[in-house]
Scaffold this motif. Structure first.
Motif, PDB file in Angstrom:
ATOM      1  N   GLN A   1       0.821  -1.212   0.000  1.00  0.00           N
ATOM      2  CA  GLN A   1       0.000   0.000   0.000  1.00  0.00           C
ATOM      3  C   GLN A   1       0.855   1.262   0.000  1.00  0.00           C
ATOM      4  N   ALA A   2       1.981   1.233   0.735  1.00  0.00           N
ATOM      5  CA  ALA A   2       2.835   2.415   0.821  1.00  0.00           C
ATOM      6  C   ALA A   2       3.421   2.805  -0.531  1.00  0.00           C
ATOM      7  N   MET A   3       3.499   1.857  -1.472  1.00  0.00           N
ATOM      8  CA  MET A   3       4.069   2.136  -2.786  1.00  0.00           C
ATOM      9  C   MET A   3       2.993   2.452  -3.825  1.00  0.00           C
ATOM     10  N   ALA A   4       1.737   2.411  -3.419  1.00  0.00           N
ATOM     11  CA  ALA A   4       0.656   2.753  -4.347  1.00  0.00           C
ATOM     12  C   ALA A   4       0.553   4.266  -4.487  1.00  0.00           C
ATOM     13  N   TRP A   5       0.227   4.716  -5.695  1.00  0.00           N
ATOM     14  CA  TRP A   5       0.156   6.147  -5.996  1.00  0.00           C
ATOM     15  C   TRP A   5      -1.206   6.431  -6.618  1.00  0.00           C
ATOM     16  N   SER A   6      -2.227   6.477  -5.764  1.00  0.00           N
ATOM     17  CA  SER A   6      -3.605   6.492  -6.250  1.00  0.00           C
ATOM     18  C   SER A   6      -3.910   7.692  -7.132  1.00  0.00           C
ATOM     19  N   TRP A   7      -3.333   8.839  -6.792  1.00  0.00           N
ATOM     20  CA  TRP A   7      -3.673  10.046  -7.568  1.00  0.00           C
ATOM     21  C   TRP A   7      -3.071  10.029  -8.963  1.00  0.00           C
ATOM     22  N   GLN A   8      -2.107   9.145  -9.213  1.00  0.00           N
ATOM     23  CA  GLN A   8      -1.575   8.980 -10.564  1.00  0.00           C
ATOM     24  C   GLN A   8      -1.913   7.599 -11.133  1.00  0.00           C
ATOM     25  N   ALA A   9      -2.786   6.861 -10.451  1.00  0.00           N
ATOM     26  CA  ALA A   9      -3.254   5.563 -10.943  1.00  0.00           C
ATOM     27  C   ALA A   9      -2.108   4.609 -11.247  1.00  0.00           C
ATOM     28  N   GLY A  10      -1.213   4.470 -10.289  1.00  0.00           N
ATOM     29  CA  GLY A  10      -0.097   3.553 -10.509  1.00  0.00           C
ATOM     30  C   GLY A  10       0.694   3.322  -9.242  1.00  0.00           C
ATOM     31  N   ARG A  11       1.986   3.091  -9.396  1.00  0.00           N
ATOM     32  CA  ARG A  11       2.877   2.843  -8.270  1.00  0.00           C
ATOM     33  C   ARG A  11       3.936   3.934  -8.187  1.00  0.00           C
ATOM     34  N   LYS A  12       4.431   4.139  -6.978  1.00  0.00           N
ATOM     35  CA  LYS A  12       5.675   4.886  -6.824  1.00  0.00           C
ATOM     36  C   LYS A  12       6.794   3.915  -7.187  1.00  0.00           C
ATOM     37  N   PHE A  13       7.555   4.253  -8.211  1.00  0.00           N
ATOM     38  CA  PHE A  13       8.659   3.386  -8.607  1.00  0.00           C
ATOM     39  C   PHE A  13       9.767   3.417  -7.554  1.00  0.00           C
ATOM     40  N   ALA A  14       9.972   4.589  -6.985  1.00  0.00           N
ATOM     41  CA  ALA A  14      10.949   4.745  -5.908  1.00  0.00           C
ATOM     42  C   ALA A  14      10.353   5.657  -4.849  1.00  0.00           C
ATOM     43  N   GLN A  15      10.586   5.291  -3.600  1.00  0.00           N
ATOM     44  CA  GLN A  15      10.142   6.104  -2.474  1.00  0.00           C
ATOM     45  C   GLN A  15      11.341   6.295  -1.550  1.00  0.00           C
TER      46      GLN A  15
END
Length: 318
Positions: free
Chosen positions: A179-193
């Motif tokens: 969940q921490a790597m999900a990027w809901s406002w861009q409809a995808g994933r954070k590739f790097a956090q």
């Protein structure tokens, strides 16, 4: 385990019992084979004609080891101290380069940390400032197989393939379900956090309140299409970071992610506008310096010269 009770036809007489020491000696190899060996390991044996490889990762800031709960000193152009807040990234397109100069894809082992297409490298342990959203479990390795041969280099991409990126994390297989790597406002994933808490906090333009964390979130932006309703998602700026090392030995070297390099030219105590830190926005002032380190074009979101000028990652002896 396999049971041998009915292995012989009933009409044959049962053989005489073996002496106990001999029986144990014969039974032990069978028991180990049936139960997966006696070492307790989980590595999958490499198929015939191939060999297993492991690519190790470590976090540093220059020569300092980076870990949760330990101060990192001298970061950014203000040379501030900071605590690690998070350090995770997805890696795909993993390949080795052989002695003929050919790029050979690595077949990734499937596990909680890897699908056949992507791996999650997790260098935080959920302690100290990382306790906010981190986890105790870490994964500093990518594991897979390649055809037998001689290999001299490595190629990788920080990012998730588009076909896997725009999916619901809540029903995705590991490690795409974080969940921490999900990027809901861009409809995808954070590739790097990659996040740090600098001493003194982060001042932001009014009316925004000061913050505690300087964020670097890499992911595709300018995305349209709703995957929930079955629409195809298209992103103007993919922001997948390619990097490679022409000379790399998986047995003797590791990949270091260098936070001192990442924050070169950045004042961690100050945010000039837009999202806090750099969240891959094309007009975000903090992304200018960050994207130079990543060798990504801030306007197009594509690698510059194949990522050859990036300085976030370096090869180092184990």
């Amino acid at each position: 385990m396999t049971h041998f009770k009915n292995a012989l036809p009933r009409r044959n007489p049962l053989p005489l019992p073996l002496p106990l020491p001999l029986a144990l000696a014969m039974a032990l190899p069978l028991a180990l084979a049936a139960c997966g060996g006696g070492g307790g390991g989980t590595d999958t044996p490499a198929p015939s004609g191939s060999k297993s490889i492991t690519i190790d990762f470590a976090a540093k800031a220059g020569t300092q080891d980076v870990k949760c709960g330990t101060a990192i000193t001298g970061l950014g152009n203000a040379k501030v101290s900071a605590q690690l807040h998070d350090l995770r990234f997805y890696v795909s397109n993993v390949a080795l380069v052989n002695d003929k100069g050919e790029t050979v894809p690595v077949t990734l082992d499937v596990s909680d940390w890897q699908t056949k297409d992507v791996a999650l490298v997790d260098l935080e342990d959920g302690t100290g400032a990382c306790a906010d959203a981190g986890t105790k479990a870490m994964n500093p390795q990518i594991k897979g197989t390649v055809p037998a041969g001689t290999y001299t280099g490595v190629k990788l991409t920080v990012g998730v393939p588009s076909s896997l990126n725009h999916t619901d994390y809540a029903v995705a297989t590991k490690p795409m379900d974080v969940q921490a790597m999900a990027w809901s406002w861009q409809a995808g994933r954070k590739f790097a956090q990659i996040e740090v808490n600098p001493t003194g906090g982060v001042v932001r333009p009014a009316p925004a309140a000061p913050g505690n964390t300087f964020y670097v979130h890499l992911g595709s932006t300018g995305c349209t299409g709703n995957p929930v309703t079955g629409e195809t998602v298209s992103c103007d700026r993919p922001n997948r970071m390619d990097f490679s090392f022409a000379n790399f030995n998986t047995a003797t070297q590791k990949v270091v992610v260098d936070l001192a390099a990442l924050y070169t030219g950045t004042n961690l105590n100050e945010d000039l506008g837009s999202a806090p830190g750099c969240m891959s926005g094309a007009t975000d002032p903090e992304c200018n310096a960050i994207y130079k380190v990543l060798a990504l074009d801030l306007v197009t979101g594509k690698p510059i010269n194949g990522g050859s000028g990036q300085t976030l990652f370096r090869a180092e002896a184990k």
